[in-house]
Design a protein around this motif. Structure first.
Motif, short mmCIF file in Angstrom:
data_model
loop_
_atom_site.label_atom_id
_atom_site.label_comp_id
_atom_site.label_asym_id
_atom_site.label_seq_id
_atom_site.Cartn_x
_atom_site.Cartn_y
_atom_site.Cartn_z
N PRO A 20 -4.97 7.87 -4.12
CA PRO A 20 -5.16 8.88 -3.07
C PRO A 20 -3.82 9.32 -2.50
N GLY A 21 -3.83 10.42 -1.78
CA GLY A 21 -2.60 10.92 -1.17
C GLY A 21 -2.04 9.95 -0.14
N VAL A 22 -0.78 10.16 0.22
CA VAL A 22 -0.10 9.25 1.14
C VAL A 22 -0.83 9.15 2.47
N LYS A 23 -1.38 10.25 2.98
CA LYS A 23 -2.06 10.26 4.27
C LYS A 23 -3.58 10.08 4.16
N ASP A 24 -4.07 9.92 2.94
CA ASP A 24 -5.52 9.74 2.73
C ASP A 24 -5.90 8.28 3.02
N PRO A 25 -6.84 8.03 3.93
CA PRO A 25 -7.19 6.65 4.28
C PRO A 25 -8.12 5.96 3.27
N THR A 26 -8.51 6.66 2.21
CA THR A 26 -9.46 6.10 1.25
C THR A 26 -8.92 4.84 0.59
N ARG A 27 -9.78 3.83 0.49
CA ARG A 27 -9.45 2.60 -0.22
C ARG A 27 -10.42 2.43 -1.38
N TYR A 28 -9.95 1.77 -2.43
CA TYR A 28 -10.79 1.57 -3.60
C TYR A 28 -11.96 0.64 -3.26
N GLY A 29 -13.16 1.00 -3.74
CA GLY A 29 -14.35 0.20 -3.52
C GLY A 29 -15.34 0.37 -4.67
N PRO A 30 -16.48 -0.32 -4.61
CA PRO A 30 -17.47 -0.27 -5.71
C PRO A 30 -17.94 1.15 -6.04
N GLU A 31 -17.93 2.05 -5.05
CA GLU A 31 -18.40 3.41 -5.29
C GLU A 31 -17.50 4.18 -6.25
N TYR A 32 -16.30 3.65 -6.50
CA TYR A 32 -15.37 4.31 -7.41
C TYR A 32 -15.26 3.59 -8.76
N THR A 74 -4.97 -5.64 -8.72
CA THR A 74 -5.33 -4.57 -9.64
C THR A 74 -5.27 -3.26 -8.87
N ARG A 75 -4.59 -2.28 -9.44
CA ARG A 75 -4.45 -0.98 -8.80
C ARG A 75 -4.97 0.11 -9.74
N GLU A 120 0.83 -1.20 0.00
CA GLU A 120 0.00 0.00 0.00
C GLU A 120 0.86 1.25 0.00
N ALA A 121 1.94 1.24 0.77
CA ALA A 121 2.85 2.39 0.80
C ALA A 121 3.52 2.60 -0.56
N PHE A 122 3.92 1.49 -1.17
CA PHE A 122 4.54 1.57 -2.50
C PHE A 122 3.55 2.13 -3.52
N TYR A 123 2.30 1.68 -3.43
CA TYR A 123 1.23 2.14 -4.33
C TYR A 123 1.03 3.65 -4.20
N ARG A 124 0.96 4.14 -2.97
CA ARG A 124 0.77 5.57 -2.76
C ARG A 124 1.98 6.37 -3.25
N LEU A 125 3.17 5.82 -3.06
CA LEU A 125 4.38 6.49 -3.54
C LEU A 125 4.39 6.59 -5.06
N THR A 180 -15.58 16.61 -8.92
CA THR A 180 -14.18 16.58 -9.35
C THR A 180 -13.32 16.24 -8.14
N LYS A 181 -12.03 16.04 -8.38
CA LYS A 181 -11.07 15.69 -7.31
C LYS A 181 -11.45 14.39 -6.61
N ARG A 182 -12.05 13.47 -7.33
CA ARG A 182 -12.38 12.18 -6.72
C ARG A 182 -11.15 11.27 -6.74
#
Length: 237
Positions: free
Chosen positions: A203-215, A197-198, A56-61, A223-225
């Motif tokens: 999201p930003g490094v400190k953003d807790p958002t995780r990918y889900g069906p709503e996205y 799958t990524r 997850e850290a690598f993904y955000r980086l 905008t800015k989703r």
């Protein structure tokens, strides 16, 4: 619309990125934290992080380095008098489209060797109505039309995708009312590997958002989703 930019075995990559990603899948990450003590001596603590947290850290980086951008502009190849010509290297549908959308990212170069990278892109026509009083704009109403503009041509390149389509001409004048049109664009880069799958932009490094069906679907109201680029937030320089 989903378009693959690079096949799974691509030469556009950095070997260091591939090696790092393999470590994500196979082993823990070890941090060495340095703490200063008297006499300029140091003590080290070792902390183990799970592969999930490391991934997850690598993904955000990588998300910070992805450089996803969208450029909507007049098509420089547009020819109002274009004719069918098999000898012309530029396709007819490209030459007869007045607008080009360019969706670009560094991801194919960064992660092209890790898996396949595709783009999911959607466009909607945006209508702007401007009311004038004494040649001064007084009110502006903007609305997204439900009609999906047809993509006349698309040209994939190693690190970007070009979409060609037509935007209606503006109508009216600065006397009473004018109506103009432009494009709203939503795009998502999808990285598929053997194990996961990524989606980018991440999201930003400190953003807790995780990918889900709503996205899973593009939203043309917001905008800015996370996980979706738009032509305003990710406007090309």
């Amino acid at each position: 619309m989903v378009t693959d930019l690079l096949p799974e075995k691509s030469c556009h990559h950095f070997h260091t990125t591939k090696t790092l990603h393999q470590k994500i899948q196979k082993q823990h990450l070890h941090f060495r934290i340095k703490k200063k003590r008297k006499g300029d001596r140091f003590i080290f603590y070792k902390i183990n992080l799970s592969p999930f947290i490391y991934a997850e850290a690598f993904y955000r980086l990588i998300g910070l380095l992805a450089g996803v951008s969208i450029d909507v502009r007049s098509n420089p190849l547009f020819d109002v008098n274009a004719k069918l010509d098999n000898q012309n290297p530029t396709p007819y549908d490209v030459r007869t489209s007045n607008t080009v959308v360019r969706i670009e990212s560094r991801l194919p170069g960064l992660l092209g060797s890790v898996g396949s990278i595709g783009i999911q892109a959607e466009c909607r026509m945006r209508k702007k109505e401007i009311s004038y009083a004494r040649f001064m704009p007084m009110t502006t109403q903007t609305s997204i039309l439900n009609e999906i503009p047809p993509i006349k041509a698309q040209r994939p390149f190693p690190d970007f995708l070009e979409l060609y389509l037509d935007t209606p001409e503006s109508k009216g004048s600065a006397i009473k009312k004018a109506v103009g049109y432009d494009l709203a664009v939503r795009a998502q880069f999808v990285l598929k590997t053997a194990s996961e799958t990524r989606y980018f932009p991440a999201p930003g490094v400190k953003d807790p958002t995780r990918y889900g069906p709503e996205y899973a679907k593009a939203d043309f109201v917001k905008t800015k989703r996370p996980f979706w680029a738009d032509e305003q937030t990710n406007k090309a320089n």
